[in-house]
Design a protein around this motif. Structure first.
Motif, PDB file in Angstrom:
ATOM      1  N   SER A   1       0.901   2.946  18.913  1.00 25.14           N
ATOM      2  CA  SER A   1       0.605   2.611  17.518  1.00 25.14           C
ATOM      3  C   SER A   1      -0.383   3.609  16.920  1.00 25.14           C
ATOM      4  O   SER A   1      -0.209   4.071  15.780  1.00 25.14           O
ATOM      5  CB  SER A   1       0.036   1.196  17.430  1.00 25.14           C
TER       6      SER A   1
ATOM      7  N   TRP B   1       0.231   6.167  13.634  1.00 23.16           N
ATOM      8  CA  TRP B   1      -0.624   6.270  12.448  1.00 23.16           C
ATOM      9  C   TRP B   1      -1.227   7.664  12.314  1.00 23.16           C
ATOM     10  O   TRP B   1      -1.435   8.161  11.200  1.00 23.16           O
ATOM     11  CB  TRP B   1      -1.718   5.205  12.479  1.00 23.16           C
TER      12      TRP B   1
ATOM     13  N   VAL C   1       6.499   3.441  11.171  1.00 21.81           N
ATOM     14  CA  VAL C   1       5.805   2.160  11.284  1.00 21.81           C
ATOM     15  C   VAL C   1       6.772   0.992  11.115  1.00 21.81           C
ATOM     16  O   VAL C   1       7.872   1.156  10.568  1.00 21.81           O
ATOM     17  CB  VAL C   1       4.687   2.047  10.214  1.00 21.81           C
TER      18      VAL C   1
ATOM     19  N   ARG D   1       8.361  -2.404   9.481  1.00 21.42           N
ATOM     20  CA  ARG D   1       8.678  -2.645   8.078  1.00 21.42           C
ATOM     21  C   ARG D   1       7.511  -3.239   7.301  1.00 21.42           C
ATOM     22  O   ARG D   1       7.284  -2.884   6.137  1.00 21.42           O
ATOM     23  CB  ARG D   1       9.888  -3.582   7.993  1.00 21.42           C
ATOM     24  N   GLU D   2       6.759  -4.129   7.951  1.00 23.71           N
ATOM     25  CA  GLU D   2       5.669  -4.794   7.233  1.00 23.71           C
ATOM     26  C   GLU D   2       4.515  -3.848   6.892  1.00 23.71           C
ATOM     27  O   GLU D   2       3.637  -4.187   6.092  1.00 23.71           O
ATOM     28  CB  GLU D   2       5.129  -5.978   8.047  1.00 23.71           C
ATOM     29  N   HIS D   3       4.497  -2.659   7.479  1.00 25.39           N
ATOM     30  CA  HIS D   3       3.430  -1.700   7.214  1.00 25.39           C
ATOM     31  C   HIS D   3       3.890  -0.511   6.369  1.00 25.39           C
ATOM     32  O   HIS D   3       3.156   0.472   6.234  1.00 25.39           O
ATOM     33  CB  HIS D   3       2.857  -1.179   8.536  1.00 25.39           C
ATOM     34  N   VAL D   4       5.090  -0.592   5.813  1.00 23.62           N
ATOM     35  CA  VAL D   4       5.648   0.537   5.066  1.00 23.62           C
ATOM     36  C   VAL D   4       4.780   0.910   3.870  1.00 23.62           C
ATOM     37  O   VAL D   4       4.478   2.089   3.641  1.00 23.62           O
ATOM     38  CB  VAL D   4       7.090   0.215   4.615  1.00 23.62           C
TER      39      VAL D   4
ATOM     40  N   ARG E   1       1.625   0.431   3.302  1.00 24.24           N
ATOM     41  CA  ARG E   1       0.366   1.052   3.739  1.00 24.24           C
ATOM     42  C   ARG E   1       0.605   2.482   4.207  1.00 24.24           C
ATOM     43  O   ARG E   1      -0.172   3.395   3.889  1.00 24.24           O
ATOM     44  CB  ARG E   1      -0.250   0.225   4.860  1.00 24.24           C
ATOM     45  N   ALA E   2       1.674   2.686   4.972  1.00 26.59           N
ATOM     46  CA  ALA E   2       1.971   4.023   5.481  1.00 26.59           C
ATOM     47  C   ALA E   2       2.212   5.011   4.340  1.00 26.59           C
ATOM     48  O   ALA E   2       1.726   6.142   4.360  1.00 26.59           O
ATOM     49  CB  ALA E   2       3.184   3.979   6.404  1.00 26.59           C
TER      50      ALA E   2
END
Length: 394
Positions: free
Chosen positions: A3, A7, A125, A127-130, A132-133
């Motif tokens: 992870s 990032w 990342v 899907r739930e962090h798209v 933010r990314a």
């Protein structure tokens, strides 16, 4: 650990955008020293922004069709290699014609990178962090306004404009290695064809997105492409302080990149209306009020605040209003954005040469104002306010 590496890869993508924005806009920061050294007027020197912008638009439009099943990460690496070539040629350019040839490689790099960067960021990342990314990745654009363009402007004024290109070329080589090491390979299963691109262009969200990009970005760069002479001649800012003014502008731009987030989550179309309207009012202030270093110091950060939000607002609009044709819309939006930068620089140069700075800035105000009207019409006729997560690229 995996992870953390992903990032770190997203952060590397942001540094890549930093490099791309810096190389794209570097001539703007060094225009006042580069033009006389190459024996051309400032209006003609603006072609150093126009030429790569036109080519970038064409390349961005063709990239999804050409790369097909290719690893999109390698496309980004090729883009950065093209930056290195462009900078190397710029460093040794004996005249403006050779510089324009060097800028062709910059155009290729810009088109390649912007066409696929968002897709690569999404692939790093869950899907739930798209959202933010993408916010992190696109912060590199604001970072370039904060550090890249002002620093290269400072180098241009104190060391020489060729040294500014050397610094960017070296950074591009380092980032290319980082992408190879940190970024996970990304391949898109669907094959993009010219027919699919045309079909995407017919969708309502894409049509409006492209229209907004053209009006707003052409209007913005009609004046911003010549911000150095505007600060120097209109506001009386000393040549050595232009880099500082651009730094203030850039810091505000980075703030705007993140500050628009809550509004984007509420409604991407509403955010676009606010951002474009703020940009228009800022340009109006440049026209009517910016006549001394102090007024420039007050106006530049306000202008930068709204401009810094344009890329992320544009990506959010495409993502929320054209999510069914994401990759095609991404490429079309990137092409329109970069072509608009080129057209804006060309238009600004023409108006500057023919009628002077006031007419040039007024042209910007009118064009961006039309963009605000179009954005307002879309918001009014859509009749809804839905979340607009940023899921597409510039």
């Amino acid at each position: 650990m995996d992870s953390a590496r992903r990032w770190a890869g997203v952060a590397a993508l942001a540094i890549g955008i930093f490099v791309l924005i810096t190389i794209e806009e570097l001539p703007i920061g060094v225009l006042s020293v580069m033009a006389p050294d190459l024996g051309v007027s400032e209006g003609v020197a603006g072609l150093a922004v126009t030429v790569p912008g036109i080519l970038a638009g064409v390349v961005a439009l063709c990239t999804p069709v050409i790369v097909r099943g290719m690893d999109r990460r390698l496309v980004l690496v090729l883009a950065l290699v093209s930056v290195v070539i462009s900078c190397a040629l710029s460093m040794v350019a004996p005249n403006f014609a050779v510089l324009l040839i060097a800028r062709l490689f910059a155009g290729i790099s810009i088109g390649l990178y912007w066409a696929v960067m968002a897709i690569v960021a999404i692939g790093q990342v869950p899907r739930e962090h798209v959202a933010r990314a993408l916010t992190i990745a696109f912060s590199g654009a604001g970072g370039a306004l904060v550090a890249g363009v002002p620093v290269t402007a400072w180098i241009g004024a104190h060391v020489g404009w060729r040294a500014a290109f050397a610094v960017v070329g070296l950074l591009a080589a380092v980032v290319a290695v980082l992408l190879l090491v940190l970024v996970e390979p990304v391949r898109t299963p669907a094959v993009v064809t010219p027919r699919k691109m045309l079909a995407a262009a017919r969708t309502r969200g894409v049509r409006y997105g492209l229209g907004l990009a053209v009006l707003t970005v052409v209007g913005l760069f009609t004046t911003y492409s010549f911000v150095s002479p505007v600060l120097l001649e209109r506001a009386g800012v000393p040549l050595g302080d232009i880099g500082l003014m651009l730094l203030v502008y850039g810091i505000a731009g980075l703030v705007g990149n993140f500050a628009v987030g809550p509004l984007l989550r509420r409604s991407a179309p509403l955010a676009v209306v606010v951002v474009i309207t703020g940009t228009m009012l800022s340009l109006l202030a440049v026209l009517l009020v910016m006549d001394a270093p102090l007024s420039a110091l007050l106006i530049m950060p306000v202008w930068g605040l709204f401009v810094g939000a344009i890329s992320v607002a544009s990506q959010a609009f495409i993502g929320s209003e054209a999510s069914a044709v994401l990759e095609e819309a991404t490429a079309l939006n990137s092409a329109a954005f970069n072509a608009a930068i080129a057209l804006g620089a060309a238009l600004g140069g023409l108006v500057l040469e023919a009628a002077g700075q006031s007419a040039m800035i007024l042209t910007s105000v009118v064009l961006v104002g039309l963009g605000a009207v179009v954005a307002g019409r879309y918001l009014a006729t859509t009749g809804r306010s839905r979340p607009g997560a940023p899921v597409a690229a510039r």
